[in-house]
Scaffold this active site. Structure first.
Site, PDB file in Angstrom:
ATOM      1  N   GLY A   1      28.582-115.905 -35.816  1.00  0.00           N
ATOM      2  CA  GLY A   1      28.630-115.585 -34.394  1.00  0.00           C
ATOM      3  C   GLY A   1      29.113-116.805 -33.656  1.00  0.00           C
ATOM      4  N   HIS A   2      30.375-116.808 -33.268  1.00  0.00           N
ATOM      5  CA  HIS A   2      30.924-117.986 -32.590  1.00  0.00           C
ATOM      6  C   HIS A   2      31.065-117.684 -31.109  1.00  0.00           C
ATOM      7  CE1 HIS A   2      32.668-119.738 -36.570  1.00  0.00           C
ATOM      8  NE2 HIS A   2      31.356-119.732 -36.510  1.00  0.00           N
TER       9      HIS A   2
ATOM     10  N   LYS B   1      30.455-124.625 -33.356  1.00  0.00           N
ATOM     11  CA  LYS B   1      31.805-124.680 -33.939  1.00  0.00           C
ATOM     12  C   LYS B   1      32.801-123.885 -33.099  1.00  0.00           C
ATOM     13  CE  LYS B   1      30.397-123.040 -37.884  1.00  0.00           C
ATOM     14  NZ  LYS B   1      28.963-123.085 -37.658  1.00  0.00           N
TER      15      LYS B   1
ATOM     16  N   GLN C   1      28.880-120.351 -40.561  1.00  0.00           N
ATOM     17  CA  GLN C   1      27.583-120.880 -41.023  1.00  0.00           C
ATOM     18  C   GLN C   1      27.679-122.417 -41.099  1.00  0.00           C
ATOM     19  OE1 GLN C   1      28.829-118.035 -43.263  1.00  0.00           O
ATOM     20  NE2 GLN C   1      28.141-116.913 -41.479  1.00  0.00           N
TER      21      GLN C   1
ATOM     22  N   ASP D   1      25.449-122.581 -36.289  1.00  0.00           N
ATOM     23  CA  ASP D   1      25.108-122.617 -34.860  1.00  0.00           C
ATOM     24  C   ASP D   1      25.232-124.016 -34.269  1.00  0.00           C
ATOM     25  OD1 ASP D   1      24.375-119.891 -35.148  1.00  0.00           O
ATOM     26  OD2 ASP D   1      22.452-120.554 -35.939  1.00  0.00           O
TER      27      ASP D   1
HETATM   28  P1  IMP Z   1      23.266-113.756 -44.677  1.00  0.00           P
HETATM   29  O1  IMP Z   1      24.457-114.645 -44.505  1.00  0.00           O
HETATM   30  O2  IMP Z   1      23.217-112.637 -43.656  1.00  0.00           O
HETATM   31  O3  IMP Z   1      23.087-113.279 -46.079  1.00  0.00           O
HETATM   32  O4  IMP Z   1      21.955-114.649 -44.343  1.00  0.00           O
HETATM   33  C1  IMP Z   1      21.535-115.712 -45.181  1.00  0.00           C
HETATM   34  C2  IMP Z   1      20.968-116.865 -44.353  1.00  0.00           C
HETATM   35  O5  IMP Z   1      22.019-117.478 -43.611  1.00  0.00           O
HETATM   36  C3  IMP Z   1      19.903-116.459 -43.322  1.00  0.00           C
HETATM   37  O6  IMP Z   1      18.973-117.514 -43.183  1.00  0.00           O
HETATM   38  C4  IMP Z   1      20.714-116.325 -42.039  1.00  0.00           C
HETATM   39  O7  IMP Z   1      19.904-116.502 -40.880  1.00  0.00           O
HETATM   40  C5  IMP Z   1      21.691-117.470 -42.211  1.00  0.00           C
HETATM   41  N1  IMP Z   1      22.948-117.260 -41.489  1.00  0.00           N
HETATM   42  C6  IMP Z   1      23.951-116.420 -41.797  1.00  0.00           C
HETATM   43  N2  IMP Z   1      24.960-116.532 -40.908  1.00  0.00           N
HETATM   44  C7  IMP Z   1      24.594-117.487 -40.035  1.00  0.00           C
HETATM   45  C8  IMP Z   1      25.252-118.086 -38.912  1.00  0.00           C
HETATM   46  O8  IMP Z   1      26.389-117.787 -38.549  1.00  0.00           O
HETATM   47  N3  IMP Z   1      24.532-119.051 -38.252  1.00  0.00           N
HETATM   48  C9  IMP Z   1      23.290-119.445 -38.679  1.00  0.00           C
HETATM   49  N4  IMP Z   1      22.659-118.919 -39.717  1.00  0.00           N
HETATM   50  C10 IMP Z   1      23.307-117.953 -40.400  1.00  0.00           C
END
Ligand code: IMP
Length: 429
Positions: free
Chosen positions: A40-41, A16, A222, A13
């Site tokens: 989520g971009h 990017k 991420q 977040d």
């Molecule tokens: P997962 O990727 O859904 O397994 O989540 C694992 C961790 O990564 C959690 O804390 C999510 O909130 C975080 N996370 C996953 N994708 C994103 C992203 O695109 N932005 C921020 N945090 C993310």
């Protein structure tokens, strides 16, 4: 600069999407190499807001080709929804997409298991996005996953039935409702018709583009501190979010990468659970959340907010080989007299400059804050460094010298035009 990797330096977040959209001007390709629809971009242009989850950010730029690498876990139903949503807004994208057939196919079972297992982690939930990311990567590591290429194979339906039965057993064991076969089979047939034409050899296509001197942008999802190995384990995602993941996730060699741009927000946020050394007080955090519209693009969850964390950024520069930093959302901090910045940590009475590797030590560190001078409102049409408030430039200089990489882009608002290309600071202290 033909091959450029863009990665997040914090917990995702960082903005990017906007940075990649800006850099995508003149690029031949934008390519995702890891993760799935957990990303989520957000991109703003022409007065519209686009949230992309699986497609790379180049999808909103006519003519830019979009790659989805084999390091990704792809839910074909969601990919089709995203394509259709863009088409509904007049953006045709199907003829610009190339998906690696070796990417992992994420099934509804994975998402159901993700939610059931997260609900069962009553003491220490990770706060996953519920999109099935962990279980899909687990299937891949266990050599039990289907690949997108299986959609095209004559024995694909038979393979699906076997995987369906075994994953349903896992699902039932985690207390969730099993997935029904008939609707799954109907989806499979639709995916076969619509996804198979998008499959191909992404690695080969990138090689051809690079040989022609075309620009390819690899888009990390991420952020560094959510990396499965380098991140704040176990509060991480299940893929390699580091720049090297671009090579492993697309089939290109490290010698091909020319530049790595790290994206860092001027403060820090985190969604989900896990250590966050510079997390602000509830009141300050609420103010940052409000001013920075800090809600998850994928889940809508409020983000935890805090201050810039130099030890985390230093680690990100080293682990990714970052050659330039894009500093985003500086406007959110405008109007403050001073801005707290953590320049080091205190670990059990010892001052340390880098995050400790043990998760429990990281949970114990106390940030050593300095107050850096704040800046006034940024002129809306600022396009050069000279247009920026001097204290913001000083803030950027201090970050650059503290972490050992220059600031090469400064984003001052959500629109494409609110971006200043620059070179601020060059060396470490
Ligand atoms: P997962 O990727 O859904 O397994 O989540 C694992 C961790 O990564 C959690 O804390 C999510 O909130 C975080 N996370 C996953 N994708 C994103 C992203 O695109 N932005 C921020 N945090 C993310």
């Amino acid at each position: 600069m033909p091959a450029v990797v863009v990665v997040g330096m914090q917990w995702g977040d960082e903005g990017k999407g906007k940075v990649i959209d800006f850099l995508a001007e003149g690029a031949a390709w934008t390519v995702r190499f890891q993760g799935g629809a957990n990303a989520g971009h957000t991109i703003h242009f022409g007065g519209a807001r686009f949230a992309l989850h699986l497609l790379p950010s180049g999808a909103v730029r006519a003519g830019v080709r979009c790659g989805l690498g084999w390091g990704m876990v792809i839910d074909p139903g969601r990919l089709l929804e995203e394509i259709e949503a863009l088409e509904a807004r007049g953006i045709s994208v199907r003829d610009r997409i190339l998906v690696s057939g070796r990417a992992t196919l994420l099934l509804p079972h994975h998402a159901a298991r993700d939610r059931a297992e997260e609900a069962a982690r009553t003491g220490t939930p990770i706060g996953t996005t519920g999109r099935g990311i962990g279980p899909a990567y687990e299937s891949r590591a266990a050599r039990a996953a289907l690949l997108l290429a299986d959609l095209a194979e004559p024995d694909g339906e038979e393979k699906l039935r076997i995987v369906h039965e075994s994953t349903n057993e896992r699902l039932s064991a985690s207390g969730a409702e099993p997935i029904a076969w008939e609707p799954l089979l109907a989806s499979w047939r639709r995916w076969r018709a619509e996804i198979v034409p998008l499959l191909g050899d992404l690695s080969g296509a990138i090689e051809v583009a690079l040989a022609r001197g075309e620009r390819v942008l690899f888009e990390g999802a991420q952020g560094t501190h959510l990396d499965l190995y380098a991140g704040t384990y176990p509060f991480v995602t299940s893929s390699s979010t580091l720049a090297a993941g671009a090579c492993a996730g697309c089939g290109i060699g490290p010698t091909r990468i020319e530049r790595v741009i790290g994206v860092a927000k001027a403060y820090a946020t985190r969604v989900g659970a896990g250590p966050f050394p510079t997390e602000a007080t509830a009141e300050e955090g609420a103010r940052l959340r409000e001013r920075g519209s800090e809600r998850g693009t994928t889940t809508g969850r409020p983000r935890r907010c805090g201050w810039l964390d130099i030890p985390m950024l230093r680690a990100a520069v080293r682990w990714n080989g970052i050659s330039g930093i894009a500093l985003t959302k500086a406007d959110v901090l405008s109007g403050r007299k001073t801005v707290p910045v953590a320049v080091a940590y205190d670990l059990d009475g010892e001052r340390i400059a880098h995050p400790p590797l043990s998760p429990s030590a990281l949970a114990r560190v106390r940030p050593v804050f300095e107050e850096w001078p704040g800046w006034e409102t940024i002129p809306p049409n600022a396009s050069r460094v000279e247009d920026l408030p001097p204290n913001l430039v000083r803030y950027a200089e201090r970050i650059a010298s503290s972490v050992g990489a220059p600031i090469v882009l400064l984003s001052t608002g959500p629109a494409r035009e609110q971006t200043v290309a620059c070179t601020i600071g060059t060396s470490a202290d």
